[in-house]
Design an enzyme around this catalytic site. Structure first.
Site, PDB file in Angstrom:
ATOM      1  N   LYS A  20       6.279  -4.469  -3.688  1.00  0.00           N
ATOM      2  CA  LYS A  20       7.746  -4.184  -3.655  1.00  0.00           C
ATOM      3  C   LYS A  20       8.111  -4.200  -2.230  1.00  0.00           C
ATOM      4  O   LYS A  20       9.295  -4.803  -1.809  1.00  0.00           O
ATOM      5  CB  LYS A  20       8.171  -2.910  -4.178  1.00  0.00           C
ATOM      6  CG  LYS A  20       9.421  -2.611  -4.546  1.00  0.00           C
ATOM      7  CD  LYS A  20      10.106  -3.171  -5.500  1.00  0.00           C
ATOM      8  CE  LYS A  20      11.830  -3.277  -5.285  1.00  0.00           C
ATOM      9  NZ  LYS A  20      12.427  -4.423  -5.914  1.00  0.00           N
ATOM     10  N   GLU A  33      17.571 -17.941  -7.370  1.00  0.00           N
ATOM     11  CA  GLU A  33      17.295 -16.412  -7.791  1.00  0.00           C
ATOM     12  C   GLU A  33      16.930 -16.294  -9.309  1.00  0.00           C
ATOM     13  O   GLU A  33      15.832 -15.630  -9.124  1.00  0.00           O
ATOM     14  CB  GLU A  33      18.451 -15.426  -7.353  1.00  0.00           C
ATOM     15  CG  GLU A  33      18.265 -13.935  -7.859  1.00  0.00           C
ATOM     16  CD  GLU A  33      17.017 -13.382  -6.934  1.00  0.00           C
ATOM     17  OE1 GLU A  33      16.394 -13.906  -6.150  1.00  0.00           O
ATOM     18  OE2 GLU A  33      16.788 -12.337  -7.531  1.00  0.00           O
ATOM     19  N   HIS A  81      17.461 -36.390  -6.709  1.00  0.00           N
ATOM     20  CA  HIS A  81      16.774 -36.869  -5.723  1.00  0.00           C
ATOM     21  C   HIS A  81      15.225 -36.539  -5.928  1.00  0.00           C
ATOM     22  O   HIS A  81      14.577 -36.308  -4.733  1.00  0.00           O
ATOM     23  CB  HIS A  81      17.431 -36.406  -4.195  1.00  0.00           C
ATOM     24  CG  HIS A  81      18.676 -36.987  -4.275  1.00  0.00           C
ATOM     25  ND1 HIS A  81      18.942 -38.116  -4.063  1.00  0.00           N
ATOM     26  CD2 HIS A  81      19.973 -36.140  -4.117  1.00  0.00           C
ATOM     27  CE1 HIS A  81      20.224 -38.399  -3.693  1.00  0.00           C
ATOM     28  NE2 HIS A  81      20.884 -37.251  -3.947  1.00  0.00           N
ATOM     29  N   ASN A 127      -1.892   1.679   5.546  1.00  0.00           N
ATOM     30  CA  ASN A 127      -0.913   0.777   5.069  1.00  0.00           C
ATOM     31  C   ASN A 127      -0.836  -0.196   6.298  1.00  0.00           C
ATOM     32  O   ASN A 127      -0.422   0.621   7.484  1.00  0.00           O
ATOM     33  CB  ASN A 127       0.441   1.277   4.501  1.00  0.00           C
ATOM     34  CG  ASN A 127       1.147   0.503   4.231  1.00  0.00           C
ATOM     35  OD1 ASN A 127       0.781  -0.974   3.976  1.00  0.00           O
ATOM     36  ND2 ASN A 127       2.577   0.616   4.567  1.00  0.00           N
ATOM     37  N   GLY A 128      -0.982  -1.747   6.280  1.00  0.00           N
ATOM     38  CA  GLY A 128      -0.849  -2.205   7.524  1.00  0.00           C
ATOM     39  C   GLY A 128      -1.957  -3.077   7.721  1.00  0.00           C
ATOM     40  O   GLY A 128      -2.683  -3.278   6.913  1.00  0.00           O
ATOM     41  N   GLU A 164       8.330 -14.751 -10.611  1.00  0.00           N
ATOM     42  CA  GLU A 164       7.731 -13.475 -10.052  1.00  0.00           C
ATOM     43  C   GLU A 164       6.998 -12.862 -11.421  1.00  0.00           C
ATOM     44  O   GLU A 164       5.887 -12.272 -11.425  1.00  0.00           O
ATOM     45  CB  GLU A 164       8.652 -12.539  -9.615  1.00  0.00           C
ATOM     46  CG  GLU A 164       9.257 -12.859  -8.164  1.00  0.00           C
ATOM     47  CD  GLU A 164      10.310 -11.917  -7.725  1.00  0.00           C
ATOM     48  OE1 GLU A 164      10.174 -11.387  -6.583  1.00  0.00           O
ATOM     49  OE2 GLU A 164      11.133 -11.869  -8.434  1.00  0.00           O
ATOM     50  N   TRP A 192      -2.657  -2.895  -1.825  1.00  0.00           N
ATOM     51  CA  TRP A 192      -2.248  -4.172  -1.852  1.00  0.00           C
ATOM     52  C   TRP A 192      -3.095  -4.921  -0.944  1.00  0.00           C
ATOM     53  O   TRP A 192      -2.782  -4.772   0.204  1.00  0.00           O
ATOM     54  CB  TRP A 192      -0.826  -4.411  -1.549  1.00  0.00           C
ATOM     55  CG  TRP A 192      -0.529  -5.734  -1.907  1.00  0.00           C
ATOM     56  CD1 TRP A 192       0.295  -6.293  -2.989  1.00  0.00           C
ATOM     57  CD2 TRP A 192      -0.228  -6.784  -0.981  1.00  0.00           C
ATOM     58  NE1 TRP A 192       0.574  -7.664  -2.959  1.00  0.00           N
ATOM     59  CE2 TRP A 192       0.241  -8.083  -1.669  1.00  0.00           C
ATOM     60  CE3 TRP A 192      -0.506  -7.242   0.436  1.00  0.00           C
ATOM     61  CZ2 TRP A 192       0.717  -9.068  -0.983  1.00  0.00           C
ATOM     62  CZ3 TRP A 192      -0.294  -8.358   0.936  1.00  0.00           C
ATOM     63  CH2 TRP A 192       0.123  -9.442   0.394  1.00  0.00           C
ATOM     64  N   CYS A 217       0.854  -1.094  -0.090  1.00  0.00           N
ATOM     65  CA  CYS A 217      -0.098  -0.095   0.026  1.00  0.00           C
ATOM     66  C   CYS A 217       0.772   1.370   0.021  1.00  0.00           C
ATOM     67  O   CYS A 217       1.878   1.416   0.840  1.00  0.00           O
ATOM     68  CB  CYS A 217      -0.925   0.015   1.261  1.00  0.00           C
ATOM     69  SG  CYS A 217      -2.130  -1.219   1.152  1.00  0.00           S
ATOM     70  N   LYS A 270      13.076 -15.127 -10.211  1.00  0.00           N
ATOM     71  CA  LYS A 270      12.715 -14.019 -11.154  1.00  0.00           C
ATOM     72  C   LYS A 270      11.814 -14.334 -12.368  1.00  0.00           C
ATOM     73  O   LYS A 270      10.910 -13.615 -12.405  1.00  0.00           O
ATOM     74  CB  LYS A 270      14.069 -13.483 -11.991  1.00  0.00           C
ATOM     75  CG  LYS A 270      15.151 -12.889 -11.361  1.00  0.00           C
ATOM     76  CD  LYS A 270      14.871 -11.339 -11.003  1.00  0.00           C
ATOM     77  CE  LYS A 270      13.988 -11.074  -9.737  1.00  0.00           C
ATOM     78  NZ  LYS A 270      14.319 -11.282  -8.491  1.00  0.00           N
ATOM     79  N   ARG A 286       4.090  -0.237  -4.624  1.00  0.00           N
ATOM     80  CA  ARG A 286       3.794  -0.895  -3.315  1.00  0.00           C
ATOM     81  C   ARG A 286       2.655  -1.653  -3.597  1.00  0.00           C
ATOM     82  O   ARG A 286       2.522  -2.505  -2.455  1.00  0.00           O
ATOM     83  CB  ARG A 286       3.724   0.313  -2.372  1.00  0.00           C
ATOM     84  CG  ARG A 286       5.010   1.074  -2.310  1.00  0.00           C
ATOM     85  CD  ARG A 286       4.838   2.253  -1.265  1.00  0.00           C
ATOM     86  NE  ARG A 286       4.602   1.561   0.140  1.00  0.00           N
ATOM     87  CZ  ARG A 286       5.828   1.533   0.998  1.00  0.00           C
ATOM     88  NH1 ARG A 286       6.857   1.831   0.407  1.00  0.00           N
ATOM     89  NH2 ARG A 286       5.412   0.851   1.852  1.00  0.00           N
TER      90      ARG A 286
HETATM   91  C1  G6P Z   1       9.049  -8.723  -1.744  1.00  0.00           C
HETATM   92  C2  G6P Z   1       9.646  -8.089  -3.136  1.00  0.00           C
HETATM   93  C3  G6P Z   1      10.910  -9.091  -3.449  1.00  0.00           C
HETATM   94  C4  G6P Z   1      11.866  -8.908  -2.010  1.00  0.00           C
HETATM   95  C5  G6P Z   1      11.359  -9.372  -0.953  1.00  0.00           C
HETATM   96  C6  G6P Z   1      12.055  -8.961   0.222  1.00  0.00           C
HETATM   97  O1  G6P Z   1       8.616 -10.175  -1.894  1.00  0.00           O
HETATM   98  O2  G6P Z   1       8.822  -8.288  -4.270  1.00  0.00           O
HETATM   99  O3  G6P Z   1      11.588  -8.524  -4.664  1.00  0.00           O
HETATM  100  O4  G6P Z   1      13.020  -9.532  -2.386  1.00  0.00           O
HETATM  101  O5  G6P Z   1      10.102  -8.513  -0.828  1.00  0.00           O
HETATM  102  O6  G6P Z   1      12.147  -7.525   0.423  1.00  0.00           O
HETATM  103  P1  G6P Z   1      13.210  -6.540   1.042  1.00  0.00           P
HETATM  104  O7  G6P Z   1      12.807  -5.334   0.873  1.00  0.00           O
HETATM  105  O8  G6P Z   1      13.530  -7.226   2.313  1.00  0.00           O
HETATM  106  O9  G6P Z   1      14.509  -6.874   0.416  1.00  0.00           O
END
Ligand code: G6P
Length: 614
Positions: A609, A487, A510, A101-102, A494, A75, A2, A491, A27
């Site tokens: 984010k 990672e 395994h 937000n929260g 996501e 969000w 949010c 990606k 956000r």
């Molecule tokens: C969210 C974002 C990710 C990020 C994660 C941790 O899921 O979409 O891209 O890696 O939060 O966020 P931070 O700000 O703690 O790295």
């Protein structure tokens, strides 16, 4: 999670709020809304499901006048994303409007009490409960809005950043925070409140950050007055923002994510700047220097993070054990905080977070601090909650990262971990001076090697077309490149919504090997390092089952050309630095696949984010 923005000034608020919402849309972006008090002192609320652009459409031909307003991009946590659950929420009398937000954890108990007192609710949100509670307290106690907010927040369990407007009041926004960020911008004849600095930088670089459980009266023409929930007066230093406007714009790129991938040679240089000297023979990190004894005598390092930051932490584990000979555990913040972990006073806890606001990581930090451990933060957002709540730390200094999928923040986190490992390893004598000098010089060459990979992205773009319509992917790597495989898979998931698994290559047999057939693309990081022969065997196992191998290899590796179906080359480097190179093609591959599939790369579905709820 949010985005919140508020404005009081001489200009019309609506365009400023909308511009701010566009900046904050990373956000959360399932619905958006705005509340304005016009010159007739009427309070108007407009909100709709969808993006900020849908809100702009929705308000056409409506009264959006007023020089004071608050706005929100959501969000969803409580209640599906729809018009009714969107913020702002009116109180029963429609005299108050609130954005939040929260998460308010005890909302259902309060809601029940308010229903018994005759209040009715329109939405399924926890937020509406708060605005109703404020109104109830204001009316029964006959108090002003500030006191009502203060008393209401005293009854709330949970996390919040809020902004409240009142019908009839064209001068004041009441804002408050606990465990969710809120910043106040101080301009010439204008004031702002926002979740982060991005909606403010166009107008002023002077801000102050609220602390937890603080409430501010943000009043036209006056300095903000800040008090705690317990009514203790507070004053905060006004600080200057480091963010500039160009960092918040796409600069000609179709997506922020592509811009942020391409920026990496520069952001890696920025991250090293002032820490590695020009002759590349020393590394100076003040957070390590100031706490040298603690690092030298650490019994253990515990690394905390979520998502991409957790993957950076896994690379940190290899680095600290390899270079510093300190045992390391890497933990998901969300698991660590609830599993009654053993923490020693001579443990060092390293919390990694791009945003510096991730709720689980913040809570895990508090736990570690209570147990007496020394906590070091690696964060990107200057002034965010994690740097303010850790004993020491290092910023990654890559500028704002807007694309939801983290790219340049990841490589900078890995860069900081490399610099830390070298600084600690040298201080401890766990690496020889020769090896230190060699590694630091190689580290200095990383930006130009990343630039070399990025010089021509067309090969990866073409390759992406072959695999765009695969339903599953497997990513494999060993050693330092195992977290890179994880990672890379994250990606792809996501932003393209393709199912992908990142696995240690040898673990494949395994379980995941059962998935391999002639339709399964397997991305293998197979650079020329100590694991090379082992990974070739793993590739042979895939080929024997007709899997399609896309191998990330060291330049001029002729042997691999004959084994893999497709190859992507990266320059040679030291093994411990390879993740800084091998992740780049994987970021590009997922980007192009997502674009081919027509996905909204910068705002993928369901994600946000900055995750300020647990
Ligand atoms: C969210 C974002 C990710 C990020 C994660 C941790 O899921 O979409 O891209 O890696 O939060 O966020 P931070 O700000 O703690 O790295």
């Amino acid at each position: 999670m949010c985005g919140i923005v508020g404005y009081i000034g001489k200009q019309e608020a609506f365009p400023i709020l909308i511009k701010g919402l566009h900046r904050l849309e990373y956000r959360g972006y399932d619905s958006a809304g705005v509340a304005l008090v016009n010159d007739n002192k009427e309070l108007n609320v407009y909100k709709t499901k969808g993006r900020v652009a849908d809100l702009e459409e929705f308000v056409k031909n409506k009264d959006i006048s007023g020089t004071i307003g608050i706005a929100h991009t959501r969000w969803a946590t409580h209640g599906e994303p729809n018009n009714v659950n969107a913020h702002p929420h009116y109180s029963q009398s429609e005299n108050l409007a609130l954005i939040h937000n929260g998460i308010i954890e005890n909302y259902s108990t309060i809601k029940e009490e308010l229903i018994n007192k005759g209040y009715s609710f329109q939405s399924d949100t926890d937020t509406e409960v708060l605005v109703q509670l404020i109104e109830y307290i204001k009316e029964t106690n006959k108090t002003d809005l500030f006191t009502a907010v203060q008393l209401a927040l005293g009854e709330i369990v949970g996390a919040y950043a809020i902004a409240v407007l009142e019908k009839g009041n064209t001068d004041t926004i009441i804002a408050a925070r606990k465990s969710s960020p809120l910043v106040i911008g101080i301009g010439e004849d204008e004031l702002f409140v926002a979740s982060d600095a991005s909606p403010i930088v166009d107008y002023t670089n002077k801000v102050l950050y609220l602390d937890d459980e603080e409430i501010a009266i943000v009043k036209r023409g006056e300095e903000p007055i800040i008090r705690t929930i317990g009514n203790v007066k507070k004053s905060h230093k006004i600080v200057e923002l480091e963010v500039n406007l160009s960092q918040l714009e796409k600069g000609g790129y179709p997506h922020f994510m592509l811009k942020e991938i391409i920026e990496q040679p520069r952001t890696l240089k920025d991250c090293m700047s002032g820490r590695i000297n020009i002759s590349c023979d020393n590394v100076v990190l003040s957070g390590i220097l100031d706490n040298k004894e603690k690092f030298m005598n650490a019994r253990r390092i515990i690394i905390l993070g979520c998502g991409t930051s957790w993957h950076a932490g896994l690379i940190g584990e290899y680095l600290f054990e390899d270079i510093c000979r300190i045992p390391v555990e890497v933990e998901y913040s969300s698991e660590f905080r609830y599993r009654h972990p053993v923490i020693y006073k001579d443990d060092i806890v390293i919390a990694i977070s791009q945003s510096g606001e991730t709720a689980d990581t913040l809570a895990a930090i508090e736990l570690a601090k209570e147990a007496g451990a020394f906590v070091f933060g690696i964060c990107n957002v200057v002034g965010s909650s994690i740097p303010r709540n850790t004993h020491s730390g290092a910023y990654t200094h890559v500028g704002p990262e807007i694309g939801v999928a983290s790219t340049k923040a990841f490589t900078a986190q890995v860069m900081v971990l490399n610099m830390m490992a070298l600084a600690i390893g040298r201080a401890k004598g766990s690496i020889t001076e020769d090896r230190f000098q060699h590694l630091i010089k190689e580290l200095g060459r990383i930006p130009e090697k990343v630039e070399h990979i990025l010089k021509d992205t067309s090969k990866i773009e073409n390759l992406s077309k072959i695999f765009t319509y695969a339903h599953n992917f497997i990513y494999l790597g060993r050693g330092y490149n195992c977290p890179v495989a994880m990672e890379g898979a994250l990606k792809l998931k996501e932003i393209s919504y393709i199912h992908a698994e990142g696995y240690p290559a040898a673990e494949m047999k395994h379980g995941p090997i059962a998935l391999i057939d002639n339709e399964m693309p397997v991305v293998v990081i197979a650079t020329h390092n100590s694991m090379y022969e082992k990974i070739i065997s793993n590739i042979q196992e895939i080929k024997a089952r007709n899997g399609k191998v896309i191998a990330v290899v060291t330049e001029n590796d002729c042997k691999m050309c004959n084994i893999a179906d497709q190859i992507i080359e990266v320059p040679a480097s030291e093994e411990c630095l390879e993740p800084l190179l091998t992740i780049i093609p994987l970021q590009l591959l997922s980007y192009y696949i997502a674009v081919n599939k027509g996905r909204d790369v910068d705002m993928p579905r369901n994600l946000a984010k900055s995750v300020t709820v647990e």
